[in-house]
Design an enzyme around this catalytic site. Structure first.
Site, PDB file in Angstrom:
ATOM      1  N   ASP A  44     -41.915  25.109   9.225  1.00 35.24           N
ATOM      2  CA  ASP A  44     -42.159  26.249  10.108  1.00 35.24           C
ATOM      3  C   ASP A  44     -43.507  26.104  10.794  1.00 35.24           C
ATOM      4  O   ASP A  44     -43.637  26.312  12.007  1.00 35.24           O
ATOM      5  CB  ASP A  44     -42.080  27.542   9.302  1.00 35.24           C
ATOM      6  N   GLU A 116     -35.932  23.609  10.011  1.00 34.22           N
ATOM      7  CA  GLU A 116     -37.368  23.647   9.693  1.00 34.22           C
ATOM      8  C   GLU A 116     -37.686  22.694   8.548  1.00 34.22           C
ATOM      9  O   GLU A 116     -38.722  22.007   8.568  1.00 34.22           O
ATOM     10  CB  GLU A 116     -37.790  25.064   9.343  1.00 34.22           C
TER      11      GLU A 116
END
Length: 234
Positions: A44, A116
């Site tokens: 992320d 991610e």
């Protein structure tokens, strides 16, 4: 190595030196130990940095607010879900049999998290330049093709700015109901503007989506009321 995993690496444009990292990135927590949540956390941050760098170069005349808004659209769940589908992640994600029967391999949240995690895995495997290259391949085309004006503010942000411009307190959100099985819930959220005694509700497959829908409906009501002759102006 499984041919599907081999094809995934070709689509990413990165061949993992550590097969264990790739395996972890593709493992949902329902599958057991060695799942991808820590890689997701790392990915992320890497994704946000990589996208920010691309936007900084692409939109040299845009301010921080514009860049933040575009980035938020690019890294949100539905955008990452679309990326996951282009990578054929449903074919390679490792989830439990129970999760599989519940449609987990197609669930947007699981697939978005896996994207991610893969980016986090690439970062650990090959460094930031490798991760940046993957992000460039996954998002570069849409970034190159778009303009800042095409990315409107999300409803919650617009509602907050509308209220603050009139010196009114920001809205409050609360979950009214959550229906369905845990793996496929529908949330109902209320958006309330206490200063005006108004409330609107919205539904969605996640709390965030439901909040956006409630905010959108509240905005529509407020804008209609703010027109000449409307109750906020009368």
């Amino acid at each position: 190595m499984d041919s599907r995993v081999e094809a995934l690496q070709q689509r990413l444009g990165h061949r993992f030196a550590s097969a264990a990292l790739l395996e972890r990135a593709l493992t949902h927590r329902s599958f057991g130990a060695g799942h991808n949540e820590r890689l997701e956390f790392l990915g992320d941050a890497v994704l946000n940095l990589a996208v920010s760098a691309l936007l900084y170069e692409r939109f040299s005349g845009s301010d921080e607010g514009d860049l933040t808004r575009v980035r938020a659209h690019l890294v949100r769940e539905d955008s990452l879900h679309r990326v996951a589908l282009t990578l054929d992640l449903p074919d390679v994600i490792r989830i439990s049999e129970g999760e599989m029967r519940g449609g987990g391999s197609q669930r947007p949240s699981i697939l978005a998290d896996a994207v991610e995690a893969l980016i986090g895995g690439v970062f650990l495997d090959g460094g930031f330049d490798a991760a940046q290259g993957v992000v460039q391949r996954l998002f570069g085309e849409i970034i190159a093709a778009t303009e800042v004006d095409a990315w409107s503010k999300d409803a919650k942000t617009e509602l907050q700015e509308w209220l603050q411009a009139r010196k009114l307190a920001v809205p409050a959100y609360r979950i009214v109901a959550a229906r369905g099985e845990k793996h496929a819930q529908t949330f109902e959220v209320e958006c309330a503007v206490a200063a005006l005694g108004l409330a609107q509700s919205g539904e969605g497959r996640s709390r965030r989506i439901a909040e956006q829908e409630a905010a959108r409906r509240m905005l529509e009501q407020l804008k209609a009321s703010d027109r000449p002759g409307g109750p906020l102006r009368s």
